[in-house]
Design a protein around this motif. Structure first.
Motif, short mmCIF file in Angstrom:
data_model
loop_
_atom_site.label_atom_id
_atom_site.label_comp_id
_atom_site.label_asym_id
_atom_site.label_seq_id
_atom_site.Cartn_x
_atom_site.Cartn_y
_atom_site.Cartn_z
N GLN A 26 -6.00 79.17 84.50
CA GLN A 26 -4.82 78.36 84.79
C GLN A 26 -3.64 79.31 84.99
O GLN A 26 -3.36 80.14 84.13
CB GLN A 26 -4.53 77.41 83.63
CG GLN A 26 -3.41 76.45 83.91
CD GLN A 26 -3.25 75.45 82.78
OE1 GLN A 26 -4.22 75.13 82.07
NE2 GLN A 26 -2.06 74.96 82.60
N LEU A 27 -3.00 79.21 86.12
CA LEU A 27 -1.86 80.06 86.45
C LEU A 27 -0.63 79.17 86.57
O LEU A 27 -0.64 78.18 87.30
CB LEU A 27 -2.11 80.79 87.78
CG LEU A 27 -0.97 81.64 88.33
CD1 LEU A 27 -0.69 82.82 87.39
CD2 LEU A 27 -1.33 82.14 89.71
N THR A 28 0.42 79.50 85.82
CA THR A 28 1.67 78.75 85.89
C THR A 28 2.73 79.63 86.53
O THR A 28 3.00 80.73 86.04
CB THR A 28 2.13 78.30 84.49
OG1 THR A 28 1.08 77.50 83.91
CG2 THR A 28 3.40 77.47 84.57
N LEU A 29 3.29 79.14 87.60
CA LEU A 29 4.35 79.85 88.31
C LEU A 29 5.68 79.13 88.06
O LEU A 29 5.74 77.91 88.14
CB LEU A 29 4.07 79.88 89.81
CG LEU A 29 2.71 80.46 90.24
CD1 LEU A 29 2.47 80.20 91.71
CD2 LEU A 29 2.67 81.93 89.93
N VAL A 30 6.70 79.89 87.74
CA VAL A 30 8.03 79.32 87.52
C VAL A 30 8.95 79.91 88.57
O VAL A 30 9.11 81.13 88.64
CB VAL A 30 8.54 79.65 86.09
CG1 VAL A 30 9.92 79.02 85.87
CG2 VAL A 30 7.55 79.18 85.03
N ASN A 31 9.57 79.03 89.37
CA ASN A 31 10.45 79.55 90.42
C ASN A 31 11.88 79.70 89.89
O ASN A 31 12.16 79.44 88.72
CB ASN A 31 10.38 78.68 91.68
CG ASN A 31 10.86 77.26 91.47
OD1 ASN A 31 11.55 76.96 90.51
ND2 ASN A 31 10.47 76.37 92.39
N THR A 32 12.79 80.11 90.76
CA THR A 32 14.17 80.42 90.34
C THR A 32 14.93 79.23 89.78
O THR A 32 15.85 79.41 88.99
CB THR A 32 14.96 81.05 91.50
OG1 THR A 32 14.88 80.17 92.63
CG2 THR A 32 14.41 82.41 91.86
N ASP A 33 14.59 78.01 90.16
CA ASP A 33 15.29 76.84 89.61
C ASP A 33 14.54 76.26 88.39
O ASP A 33 14.75 75.11 88.03
CB ASP A 33 15.53 75.78 90.69
CG ASP A 33 14.25 75.20 91.26
OD1 ASP A 33 13.16 75.67 90.88
OD2 ASP A 33 14.33 74.28 92.08
N GLU A 34 13.68 77.07 87.78
CA GLU A 34 12.96 76.73 86.54
C GLU A 34 11.90 75.64 86.71
O GLU A 34 11.41 75.10 85.73
CB GLU A 34 13.93 76.33 85.42
CG GLU A 34 14.91 77.42 85.04
CD GLU A 34 14.23 78.66 84.49
OE1 GLU A 34 13.33 78.54 83.67
OE2 GLU A 34 14.62 79.77 84.92
N LYS A 35 11.52 75.32 87.94
CA LYS A 35 10.43 74.37 88.16
C LYS A 35 9.10 75.11 88.04
O LYS A 35 8.92 76.19 88.60
CB LYS A 35 10.54 73.72 89.54
CG LYS A 35 11.61 72.68 89.62
CD LYS A 35 11.51 71.91 90.92
CE LYS A 35 12.53 70.80 90.95
NZ LYS A 35 12.42 70.02 92.17
N ALA A 36 8.18 74.51 87.29
CA ALA A 36 6.88 75.13 87.07
C ALA A 36 5.81 74.46 87.93
O ALA A 36 5.78 73.23 88.08
CB ALA A 36 6.50 75.02 85.60
#
Length: 155
Positions: A26-36
């Motif tokens: 399971q890979l969780t990516l968090v972008n610059t606006d904190e959305k995962a």
């Protein structure tokens, strides 16, 4: 995304992975606006594990895959696994080996230990007694055989 991700071998509880357990990546990516965003990979059961360094490594195999059920006979899958282990030993010019069977039944573990030593001595063309070996009760790692392989000195 990088081309390659390196896994430290730990599960979601920070415990090291073991053979013959079901794992799901399971890979969780968090972008610059904190959305995962979570990406779930395929599930896998690890039949073997290798870890260590340039001078030494440990190879673990599941007893359930390496041997016929409740027997000291190496299974068809076990024959393939042992051939790959022998190939690795030759490729890495490893000179010392210790094997340990960790099983629930001490009598069966001793028989399996003898079978593995004989198979390895034959496949690697070693003189009898060149492979150190023992057996013990299973630990948190389960019913496994562990091979400690080294390039020189010590056990």
């Amino acid at each position: 995304m990088p081309d390659e991700l390196i896994w430290e071998g730990k599960d979601s509880e920070e415990k090291f992975a073991v053979v013959d357990r079901l794992y799901s990546a399971q890979l969780t990516l968090v972008n610059t606006d904190e959305k995962a965003t979570t990406i779930t990979g395929n599930s896998i059961v690890l039949p073997a594990m290798i870890y260590g360094s340039q001078e030494s490594e440990t190879v673990e195999f599941s007893l359930a895959r390496l041997f016929e059920k409740d027997k000291a006979d190496i299974s068809a899958e076990g024959v393939v696994m042992m051939a790959k282990l022998c190939e690795r030993v030759r490729e890495m010019s490893l000179t010392k080996m210790h094997l340990r069977i960790s099983g629930n039944n001490p009598v069966l573990s001793a028989q399996r230990e003898a079978a593995l030593v004989a198979a390895l001595e034959k496949a690697l063309k070693l003189s009898p007694g060149m492979i150190e070996h023992d057996h013990a009760k299973p630990t948190l790692r389960g019913e496994i055989t562990a091979f400690w392989l080294k390039t020189g000195g010590g056990r």
